[in-house]
Design an enzyme around this catalytic site. Sequence first.
Site, PDB file in Angstrom:
ATOM      1  N   CYS A 114       0.829  -1.204   0.000  1.00  9.14           N
ATOM      2  CA  CYS A 114       0.000   0.000   0.000  1.00  9.14           C
ATOM      3  C   CYS A 114       0.866   1.257   0.000  1.00  9.14           C
ATOM      4  O   CYS A 114       1.580   1.518  -0.952  1.00  9.14           O
ATOM      5  CB  CYS A 114      -0.959  -0.056   1.194  1.00  9.14           C
ATOM      6  SG  CYS A 114      -2.247   1.192   1.201  1.00  9.14           S
ATOM      7  N   HIS A 115       0.838   2.055   1.079  1.00 12.06           N
ATOM      8  CA  HIS A 115       1.659   3.251   1.205  1.00 12.06           C
ATOM      9  C   HIS A 115       3.018   2.935   1.830  1.00 12.06           C
ATOM     10  O   HIS A 115       3.853   3.825   1.981  1.00 12.06           O
ATOM     11  CB  HIS A 115       0.944   4.311   2.054  1.00 12.06           C
ATOM     12  CG  HIS A 115      -0.205   4.971   1.366  1.00 12.06           C
ATOM     13  ND1 HIS A 115      -1.412   4.341   1.165  1.00 12.06           N
ATOM     14  CD2 HIS A 115      -0.331   6.203   0.829  1.00 12.06           C
ATOM     15  CE1 HIS A 115      -2.242   5.162   0.543  1.00 12.06           C
ATOM     16  NE2 HIS A 115      -1.610   6.305   0.321  1.00 12.06           N
ATOM     17  N   GLY A 116       3.251   1.676   2.204  1.00 16.11           N
ATOM     18  CA  GLY A 116       4.526   1.267   2.796  1.00 16.11           C
ATOM     19  C   GLY A 116       5.747   1.629   1.960  1.00 16.11           C
ATOM     20  O   GLY A 116       6.795   1.978   2.521  1.00 16.11           O
TER      21      GLY A 116
END
Length: 181
Positions: A114-116
Amino acid sequence: MTQSLENKRVAILATNGFEQSELFHPLNALKDANVKVDIISLEKGSIKGWDEDNWGESIEVDLTLQEAKSEEYDALVLPGGLFNPDTLRTSDAAIAFIKDFFADEKQRPVAAVCHGPWLLIEAGIVKGRNLTSYPSIQTDLRNAGANWQDVQVLIDGQLITSRNPDDLPAFSEQIIKALSQ
């Protein structure tokens, strides 16, 4: 396969606002495979997840970044959510911990969903690599020199990336597969 993983140890780096499913799904899959997992965060106590559009479940922190030693881990998992990686990318200790996984020759898996991958940008390791992520940060990844692709799971050397919670079964499977090699 589970027997061969019982001596493996994985760090999940997270703080308040982690996407609940993106921490708990890999955590449970790893535990089911007999992997020892530590939740590492900025401070002791518990951290609270974000579940779609509201605060979700909490989880106890096993070690702070000051206590954790990256060399003791066979892999690193970076859950997404919006708040979690945005907070962690401002922490010098968090970025140093991530960089340690790329500083040796072991090629230990680093998995971000995801936004990792924002954390991978901050660690300066995306240039020239193939990654996927939540679509809203594709420009950030491209601007940092990554080759962004819209696929369920993308593996580039030791990096494993996925887009969103729908990809978690394949994401978790690839983490376990990487630990098995």
